[in-house]
Design a protein around this motif. Structure first.
Motif, PDB file in Angstrom:
ATOM      1  N   UNK A  93      -9.628   1.549  -7.334  1.00 37.84           N
ATOM      2  CA  UNK A  93      -9.822   1.773  -6.026  1.00 37.84           C
ATOM      3  C   UNK A  93     -11.435   1.996  -5.981  1.00 37.84           C
ATOM      4  N   UNK A  94     -11.971   2.338  -6.929  1.00 39.60           N
ATOM      5  CA  UNK A  94     -13.701   2.614  -7.106  1.00 39.60           C
ATOM      6  C   UNK A  94     -14.330   0.927  -6.964  1.00 39.60           C
ATOM      7  N   UNK A  95     -13.752   0.331  -7.671  1.00 39.34           N
ATOM      8  CA  UNK A  95     -14.286  -1.191  -7.608  1.00 39.34           C
ATOM      9  C   UNK A  95     -14.029  -1.637  -6.293  1.00 39.34           C
ATOM     10  N   UNK A  96     -12.759  -1.537  -5.579  1.00 35.27           N
ATOM     11  CA  UNK A  96     -12.469  -2.322  -4.334  1.00 35.27           C
ATOM     12  C   UNK A  96     -13.451  -1.323  -3.179  1.00 35.27           C
ATOM     13  N   UNK A  97     -13.771  -0.237  -3.330  1.00 35.16           N
ATOM     14  CA  UNK A  97     -14.755   0.437  -2.582  1.00 35.16           C
ATOM     15  C   UNK A  97     -16.194  -0.561  -2.588  1.00 35.16           C
ATOM     16  N   UNK A  98     -16.654  -0.729  -3.710  1.00 35.89           N
ATOM     17  CA  UNK A  98     -18.011  -1.342  -3.893  1.00 35.89           C
ATOM     18  C   UNK A  98     -17.769  -2.643  -3.278  1.00 35.89           C
TER      19      UNK A  98
ATOM     20  N   UNK B 268       0.853  -1.102   0.021  1.00 34.67           N
ATOM     21  CA  UNK B 268      -0.071   0.111   0.136  1.00 34.67           C
ATOM     22  C   UNK B 268       0.649   1.336  -0.003  1.00 34.67           C
ATOM     23  N   UNK B 269       2.300   1.036  -0.168  1.00 33.18           N
ATOM     24  CA  UNK B 269       2.843   2.353  -0.229  1.00 33.18           C
ATOM     25  C   UNK B 269       2.822   3.217  -1.320  1.00 33.18           C
ATOM     26  N   UNK B 270       2.390   2.417  -2.496  1.00 34.03           N
ATOM     27  CA  UNK B 270       2.368   3.130  -3.896  1.00 34.03           C
ATOM     28  C   UNK B 270       1.389   2.466  -4.496  1.00 34.03           C
ATOM     29  N   UNK B 271       1.344   3.051  -5.963  1.00 31.84           N
ATOM     30  CA  UNK B 271       0.357   2.132  -6.933  1.00 31.84           C
ATOM     31  C   UNK B 271      -1.047   2.113  -6.582  1.00 31.84           C
ATOM     32  N   UNK B 272      -1.516   0.888  -6.960  1.00 29.59           N
ATOM     33  CA  UNK B 272      -2.958   0.521  -6.667  1.00 29.59           C
ATOM     34  C   UNK B 272      -3.165   0.356  -5.288  1.00 29.59           C
ATOM     35  N   UNK B 273      -2.550  -0.139  -4.380  1.00 29.45           N
ATOM     36  CA  UNK B 273      -2.566  -0.002  -2.944  1.00 29.45           C
ATOM     37  C   UNK B 273      -2.798   1.244  -2.360  1.00 29.45           C
ATOM     38  N   UNK B 274      -1.985   2.103  -2.658  1.00 27.13           N
ATOM     39  CA  UNK B 274      -1.929   3.425  -2.099  1.00 27.13           C
ATOM     40  C   UNK B 274      -3.495   4.057  -2.489  1.00 27.13           C
ATOM     41  N   UNK B 275      -3.725   3.853  -3.891  1.00 28.73           N
ATOM     42  CA  UNK B 275      -4.984   4.298  -4.384  1.00 28.73           C
ATOM     43  C   UNK B 275      -6.105   3.937  -3.732  1.00 28.73           C
ATOM     44  N   UNK B 276      -6.048   2.534  -3.495  1.00 30.14           N
ATOM     45  CA  UNK B 276      -7.385   2.072  -2.663  1.00 30.14           C
ATOM     46  C   UNK B 276      -7.231   2.592  -1.093  1.00 30.14           C
ATOM     47  N   UNK B 277      -6.301   2.707  -0.691  1.00 28.69           N
ATOM     48  CA  UNK B 277      -6.086   3.328   0.859  1.00 28.69           C
ATOM     49  C   UNK B 277      -6.669   4.610   0.937  1.00 28.69           C
ATOM     50  N   UNK B 278      -6.208   5.618   0.066  1.00 27.54           N
ATOM     51  CA  UNK B 278      -6.715   7.088  -0.301  1.00 27.54           C
ATOM     52  C   UNK B 278      -8.056   6.964  -0.281  1.00 27.54           C
ATOM     53  N   UNK B 279      -8.739   6.238  -1.119  1.00 23.68           N
ATOM     54  CA  UNK B 279     -10.272   6.230  -1.149  1.00 23.68           C
ATOM     55  C   UNK B 279     -11.119   5.343   0.116  1.00 23.68           C
ATOM     56  N   UNK B 280     -10.633   4.639   0.679  1.00 23.96           N
ATOM     57  CA  UNK B 280     -10.861   4.076   1.887  1.00 23.96           C
ATOM     58  C   UNK B 280     -11.008   4.690   2.958  1.00 23.96           C
ATOM     59  N   UNK B 281      -9.671   5.778   3.099  1.00 27.18           N
ATOM     60  CA  UNK B 281      -9.779   6.955   4.071  1.00 27.18           C
ATOM     61  C   UNK B 281     -10.830   7.929   3.894  1.00 27.18           C
ATOM     62  N   UNK B 282     -11.024   8.175   2.719  1.00 25.54           N
ATOM     63  CA  UNK B 282     -12.177   9.043   2.369  1.00 25.54           C
ATOM     64  C   UNK B 282     -13.543   8.570   2.670  1.00 25.54           C
ATOM     65  N   UNK B 283     -13.836   7.317   2.581  1.00 27.41           N
ATOM     66  CA  UNK B 283     -14.940   6.472   3.070  1.00 27.41           C
ATOM     67  C   UNK B 283     -14.821   6.479   4.677  1.00 27.41           C
TER      68      UNK B 283
END
Length: 256
Positions: free
Chosen positions: A228-233, A16-31
């Motif tokens: 990240x959008x699909x991971x949030x779903x 989760x430090x970069x790339x897809x993992x970080x993108x997912x982390x950022x969105x999950x934090x927003x949620x």
């Protein structure tokens, strides 16, 4: 209006430090989720960054590190509700030239890492009666073959197979296991792959980029946020009747 609220959820994301993992982390934090970013690149075993964010050093190929990280995280916060297996690496070479140590390293991180982290977290979920979610970041390379990526393709095929088995076995426990199959995503790893692939094929990285875009019906490569959008779903109640799926996020490049 429908909104996704993860404010009561604890999420562990590997790689989760970069790339897809970080993108997912950022969105999950927003949620609103409590998010633990785990990555071998982090120095500290466990570091609290804020009320909702923690960093963990984690080598996903070492079971004892995984068990320690999960125990530390759950002791500080709540039990893990959502696991996102995003840790992944790649090397580039033609199939007949793949070095054995490169094969072993890619399989260890991508396939074994997914198996080990999922196993440890799933046991915690079942022991505590948690109706959890496991989201594996696979790839369209888990459904297709791509030149110079034999070990990567093999590892992602393995991730999809393991996803299906876990989905069957954990369904009765209320744990949903799904995979996301991204296409060409603009990450540091992808940029490095273009350089390595260009050298192997006698092209330039820009030519590889243009080739990538030409293969996508939507005309562009993906950003981590698209995945990240699909991971949030998948982490939300909206996906409550889905398990064992391998969802393409490829701009139409892969349609099965």
């Amino acid at each position: 209006m429908i909104s996704i609220d993860l404010s009561q959820k604890t999420v562990l994301i590997t790689g989760a430090k970069s790339g897809i993992g970080k993108g997912i982390a950022d969105l999950f934090l927003e949620a609103g989720a409590r998010v633990a970013l785990a990555d071998v690149a982090f120095k500290e075993d466990f570091k609290i960054v804020s009320e909702k964010l923690a960093h963990l050093h984690l080598d996903v190929t070492r079971k004892e590190e995984i068990e320690k990280a999960v125990d530390t995280l759950t002791a500080f916060w709540e039990p893990i509700d959502v696991l996102v297996n995003s840790a992944g690496i790649s090397t580039m070479d033609f199939a007949i030239d793949i070095k054995e140590n490169d094969w072993d390293r890619v399989m260890a991180v991508n396939a074994k890492g997914t198996y080990l982290v999922s196993q440890v977290v799933a046991r915690q979920m079942t022991d505590r009666g948690i109706s959890g979610r496991i989201i594996n970041i696979a790839s369209q390379a888990g459904k297709n073959g791509y030149r110079c990526m034999g070990n990567y393709c093999a590892s992602k095929h393995a991730v999809l197979g393991f996803t299906k088995v876990m989905a069957i076995e954990l369904a009765a426990k209320g744990i949903l296991v799904n995979a996301i199959c991204p296409g060409i995503v603009e990450t540091p790893m992808k940029k490095r792959e273009r350089v390595d692939g260009a050298k192997l094929r006698g092209l330039t990285p820009e030519q590889i980029y243009q080739e990538d875009c030409s293969q996508v019906p939507l005309g562009r490569t993906a950003q981590p946020a698209d995945v990240a959008n699909v991971a949030l779903f998948l982490a939300s109640p909206l996906s409550a009747y889905m398990t064992g799926q391998a969802i393409n996020v490829t701009g139409g490049m892969t349609m099965h």
